[in-house]
Design an enzyme around this catalytic site. Structure first.
Site, PDB file in Angstrom:
ATOM      1  N   GLY A   6      51.233   6.053  -2.270  1.00 46.77           N
ATOM      2  CA  GLY A   6      52.688   6.184  -2.213  1.00 46.77           C
ATOM      3  C   GLY A   6      53.123   7.626  -2.394  1.00 46.77           C
ATOM      4  CD  GLN A  10      63.786   9.593  -6.611  1.00 46.58           C
ATOM      5  OE1 GLN A  10      63.725   8.396  -6.858  1.00 46.58           O
ATOM      6  NE2 GLN A  10      64.733  10.362  -7.090  1.00 46.58           N
ATOM      7  CG  ASP A  32      53.436   6.624   1.610  1.00 47.14           C
ATOM      8  OD1 ASP A  32      54.027   7.042   0.603  1.00 47.14           O
ATOM      9  OD2 ASP A  32      53.760   5.566   2.207  1.00 47.14           O
ATOM     10  NE  ARG A  34      57.772   6.001   3.747  1.00 46.40           N
ATOM     11  CZ  ARG A  34      58.270   7.171   3.325  1.00 46.40           C
ATOM     12  NH1 ARG A  34      58.304   8.201   4.134  1.00 46.40           N
ATOM     13  NH2 ARG A  34      58.724   7.306   2.078  1.00 46.40           N
ATOM     14  CE1 TYR A 140      62.258  -1.065 -10.504  1.00 44.23           C
ATOM     15  CE2 TYR A 140      60.547  -1.181  -8.826  1.00 44.23           C
ATOM     16  CZ  TYR A 140      61.203  -0.497  -9.831  1.00 44.23           C
ATOM     17  OH  TYR A 140      60.800   0.760 -10.169  1.00 44.23           O
TER      18      TYR A 140
HETATM   19  C1  VAH Z   1      65.542   1.747  -9.012  1.00 42.49           C
HETATM   20  N1  VAH Z   1      65.153   4.155  -9.298  1.00 42.49           N
HETATM   21  O1  VAH Z   1      66.732   2.003  -9.049  1.00 42.49           O
HETATM   22  C2  VAH Z   1      64.584   2.826  -9.476  1.00 42.49           C
HETATM   23  C3  VAH Z   1      64.309   2.659 -10.928  1.00 42.49           C
HETATM   24  C4  VAH Z   1      65.438   2.673 -13.092  1.00 42.49           C
HETATM   25  C5  VAH Z   1      65.588   2.406 -11.710  1.00 42.49           C
HETATM   26  O2  VAH Z   1      63.376   1.665 -11.152  1.00 42.49           O
HETATM   27  O3  VAH Z   1      65.122   0.678  -8.658  1.00 42.49           O
END
Ligand code: VAH
Length: 312
Positions: A6, A10, A32, A34, A140
């Site tokens: 990755g 960012q 990565d 890509r 996430y």
């Molecule tokens: C997001 N920048 O917004 C990431 C991070 C704390 C947020 O995990 O998903």
């Protein structure tokens, strides 16, 4: 050598550049799914590699005699809500690949990023403790909570030296942000300089833990270089630098970009942000491996505006 999965992301981009500075370009294999922009390929070895493909990673590890892996490939909070199963498979599949390479003793050390997203709506929001109630309500966040449990399990059961920090929202100028909820704090600078105006997708008063990228990179490498005997946390360390709401960052930008205007149009990301802490207690990172942030909001805005103005 060191492998980054990755590397075009960012954080991955900046980790690659910093690790190349410290260890020499040839020692850091950037990969990565890509091709990213040129800056990575110009500065050293780059290969296309799918972080969910165990055999492909194993080939790169053996071929380049990799000792350390930074797993920076993931689908972030906002995008993960749109593609839950793809997010789960990428975020967990890639983690199992590197943890199992560690268990097979094919690599010696792993860095894996967690996030403030690991906390949920009923987690105490002020100075959120290292150990607390965590019922993440996003795809996430769930993948980060499960990931933390697996990291600690592989450390305890198989002695895998995996290290992790719970990154706050990260602010940087070298790359565009990648589908996160805290991305407003990156977009706002670019829009302010380009158009003098920004429509924020979070509402006033949405206070979130944030950090300038240079602090995040320094923390990551400080943890990786730390004496393992001092590390009392093998899930993931709380990490903090500053916390602010959209109107506060806008205020610091107005001082640099006269006439800058911001308005608010909250979208689905508001609910994600509302489930996260306002501020984080990172005393464990400070005690165990000497963490100390450098950038506050003023310094961050100073740096972001001056760097982005140079790119114009
Ligand atoms: C997001 N920048 O917004 C990431 C991070 C704390 C947020 O995990 O998903």
């Amino acid at each position: 050598s060191i492998l980054i999965l990755g590397a075009c992301g960012q954080i991955g981009t900046e980790l690659t550049l910093e690790l190349r500075k410290r260890h020499g370009s040839e020692a850091v294999i950037a990969t990565d799914i890509r091709h990213g922009d040129a800056q990575l390929k110009e500065s050293g070895p780059f290969e296309l590699l799918d972080a969910t493909d165990y055999a492909a990673i194993e080939d790169v590890v053996m071929h380049h005699e990799v000792e350390e892996v930074y797993l920076m490939a993931a689908m972030l909070s906002a995008t993960a809500e749109k593609f839950p199963m793809r997010a789960w498979n990428l975020n967990m599949g890639s983690l199992f690949n590197v943890l199992n390479l560690g268990k097979e003793r094919k690599i010696d050390k792993i860095f894996w990023p967690s996030s403030i997203a690991v906390f949920g709506p009923n987690t105490p929001k002020k100075e959120t403790p290292q150990n607390t109630l965590m019922e993440p309500s996003t795809v996430y966040g769930i993948s980060k909570q499960a990931g933390e449990r697996w990291c600690e399990y592989y450390f305890k059961k198989f002695g895998v030296d995996v290290r992790s920090v719970r990154y706050p929202g990260l602010i940087s100028w070298k790359t565009l942000p990648g589908g996160g909820t805290t991305d407003y704090a990156v977009e706002i600078y670019r829009e302010a300089i380009a158009h003098g105006q920004y429509t924020c997708f979070l509402k006033k008063g949405t206070q979130l833990p944030m950090m300038y990228m240079d602090d995040a990179i320094r923390a990551t490498l400080q943890l990786m270089d730390a004496d393992p005997e001092r590390l009392t946390i093998r899930s993931s360390y709380n990490l903090a630098a500053m916390s602010f709401a959209p109107e506060e960052i806008a205020e610091t930008i107005q001082q640099k970009v006269p006439g800058f205007k911001m308005d608010y149009k909250p979208d689905f990301r508001q609910e994600i942000a509302d489930s996260w802490p306002n501020s984080i207690d990172d005393s464990k990172a400070r005690e165990d491996w000497g963490w100390k942030p450098v950038y506050d909001l003023e310094k961050t805005t100073e740096e972001m505006v001056s760097q982005l103005n140079k790119l114009r």
